[in-house]
Structures are given as C-alpha cells and as structure tokens.
Design an enzyme around this catalytic site. Structure first.
Site, mmCIF file in Angstrom:
data_model
loop_
_atom_site.group_PDB
_atom_site.id
_atom_site.type_symbol
_atom_site.label_atom_id
_atom_site.label_comp_id
_atom_site.label_asym_id
_atom_site.label_seq_id
_atom_site.Cartn_x
_atom_site.Cartn_y
_atom_site.Cartn_z
ATOM 1 N N GLY A 1 45.396 43.928 46.855
ATOM 2 C CA GLY A 1 44.891 45.182 46.352
ATOM 3 C C GLY A 1 45.843 45.878 45.406
ATOM 4 O O GLY A 1 46.607 45.245 44.675
ATOM 5 N N ASP B 1 40.499 31.829 37.290
ATOM 6 C CA ASP B 1 41.628 31.972 36.365
ATOM 7 C C ASP B 1 42.133 33.412 36.472
ATOM 8 O O ASP B 1 41.396 34.353 36.179
ATOM 9 C CB ASP B 1 41.168 31.665 34.932
ATOM 10 N N ASP C 1 45.595 42.901 33.078
ATOM 11 C CA ASP C 1 45.239 43.653 31.869
ATOM 12 C C ASP C 1 43.890 44.335 32.040
ATOM 13 O O ASP C 1 43.685 45.468 31.579
ATOM 14 C CB ASP C 1 45.211 42.726 30.654
ATOM 15 N N SER D 1 37.238 36.929 29.830
ATOM 16 C CA SER D 1 36.890 37.181 31.236
ATOM 17 C C SER D 1 36.698 38.652 31.556
ATOM 18 O O SER D 1 36.192 39.002 32.628
ATOM 19 C CB SER D 1 37.989 36.615 32.144
#
Length: 296
Positions: free
Chosen positions: A216, A237, A243, A282
């Site tokens: 978390g 991945d 980011d 992603s």
C-alpha cells in the site's frame, strides 16, 4: 494553480525475460517492445489522464518525436520542451515472469538542460503554482533553488536517488513522493514508520508520501498520518506504477480531495497500471479508475 512537470523524456526498450539477468549471465529475451517513457513523461501523462492540466518541461533529441506526440495526444502542454542535438534519453528495461523489473538509464538529452532554459521556463509560472520534479535530468539543484525563490510549491519524487540529488537543498521541497528504497537512501532507516518520522524530522516543512508496493501507501504531514492498502491484482509489469500513483495523487490533491481520498484514487490507478504492459501505455484513464471505484 498551474502545474509544471520538469522531467525526463525517454524511449523505453522493454525485454521480457524469465528472470532478471545475473552478473556474467547471458539469457534470451522472449520479446522486445518499444514504448514512450521516462519518469517525467509518465507522470505528465498520469496527471493528464487523471484530469489535471499540466505543462511538461524538458529536453528531447531529434529522435523523440513519438514522445512529443504522446504528450500532445494526452493534452499535455509541450511549449516548454526543447529539441537538442543529443540523442533522446532511453531505458533498457527487463521485465521478468512475475512482473518485476530492472532498469538501466541513459540520460541523453535529459542532461542538456541549461540555467537559461530553466529561468525562461519558470518565468511562465506564478507563486503558488506547483512544480513536480524527479531525478532523471540535470540541474535539479538549480531548478529547486529558482522555483523556491519564485514561491512555487515543489513536489519531488527522488528517483533514482544519487549523489547529485543529495547535493540539492531538499529543505525547500513541500512534498516528497517516494518508495521504501529511496526513503532508506535518504534517511538510513528501513522501517516505513521510521522513514516517515525521520523525513518529518529532517524536513519539518514537508509532507511525505511513502509507497510500499503490494502493501500500500502511507502519508505523513500536518494533516496527520494516513495509510491505504494496495488493491490485489495479478501483476503483469510494475514499470510505471509509481509514476501513475504520483500523477493521480497530485491530481486528486489539486481537485481539493483530502489525503485519504487521494491515496485511494492513486492506489487504485496504480493497481490498474501493474495489470498492463509498458509504462506510459499502462496508465489508466480517469473514467476507468472512476468505474473501478464504483465497482468496489
């Protein structure tokens, strides 16, 4: 309040491997994908997809057209990006069968920022605006100094942490967003609670977000201490997950959401990101995150 993300622009070469290569070992890659990346670009895209208006500042080479196009497509202002003769920065990324990664960076054009360009960029922003920085470009110390003089609020993701960043005046940072590795590198502590306490002692004027991977994320600031557990997903991945978290957390804060709500939104967005391949590709759209929130 405006936000400027002064950060890196990279081309990512992502190799799918059974395991991260060991020293002296040669292994076969099961595949190669080329993506737009760089912590700076990823965080600008995450901010934009989360619904924030963001300007990106930085340098790219003549081979970086795909990066600029991606930023444009996502509504990021690129008027503060310059093209230089040096090759665009890139990253060689190994992603193993469990989704974990290992990254080698080449700075390239990201290391071509000049003091004159920094001054010209920051001149377009006002006291109270937000400046986001990572550590994949040169002149971070100068950028922090000038931004603080102008009264900008400085958010720092100290990744990767190295001697250059250690020489910056981090007391001018308003908010740190970092993982446990970076936290230990700065404080010398390994336990999350000890990292947070040490950061608040070292930089009493700053708040801290500490991401804990599958455990978390935690926050410590004037508002108090908060924790949000990670959402359980099958990792494909992990590149770009941090980011994504950074962009969504800041976007939520800029919307006026409280820390707990910002942690929740950012945690869910990053969980969606790790279930997909690539870094920038992603990062989920806000409507996807909102739909996932409603489904909880």
């Amino acid at each position: 309040m405006k936000i400027v993300n002064y950060g890196s622009l990279n081309i990512d070469f992502v190799y799918a491997v059974d395991h991260i290569v060991l020293p002296g070992e040669t292994i076969q890659s099961a595949g190669l994908e080329v993506y737009c990346g760089g912590k700076g670009l990823n965080q600008s895209v995450a901010l934009a997809r989360a619904g924030a208006a963001v300007s990106h500042a930085g340098m790219t080479g003549a081979d970086g057209g795909m990066l600029l196009e991606l930023l444009r497509e996502n509504g990021v202002d690129i008027s503060h990006v310059r093209t230089v003769p040096t090759r665009t920065g890139n990253a060689v990324i190994q992603v193993d069968a469990t989704g974990q990664n290992s990254i080698v960076l080449f700075g390239g054009a990201n290391m071509e920022n000049s003091e004159a360009f920094v001054d010209a960029t920051l001149a377009c922003f006002e006291p109270g605006d937000l400046l986001l920085l990572q550590n994949e470009i040169n002149l971070n110390g100068y950028i922090i100094e000038r931004a603080a003089e102008k009264g900008l609020k400085i958010v720092l993701n100290p990744s990767p942490f190295n001697d250059a960043l250690g020489g910056c005046d981090l007391s001018r940072v308003s908010l740190f967003i970092m993982n446990e590795v970076e936290g230990e590198q700065i404080t010398g502590k390994s336990e999350p609670s000890a990292i947070l306490q040490s950061m608040r002692t070292m930089y009493p004027g700053a708040s801290v977000v500490l991401t804990l991977g599958e455990r978390g994320a935690a926050y410590c600031g004037d508002e108090g201490e908060f924790f949000h557990a990670a959402y359980a997903v099958e990792a494909v991945d992990t590149t770009g997950a941090g980011d994504t978290f950074t962009g969504y957390f800041l976007a939520a804060v800029m919307e006026g959401q409280g820390v707990e709500q910002a942690l929740r939104l950012a945690s869910l967005a990053s969980s969606l990101a790790v279930s997909r391949s690539g870094a920038a590709p992603s990062i989920p759209l806000r409507r996807e995150v909102d739909e996932a929130l409603r489904a909880l």
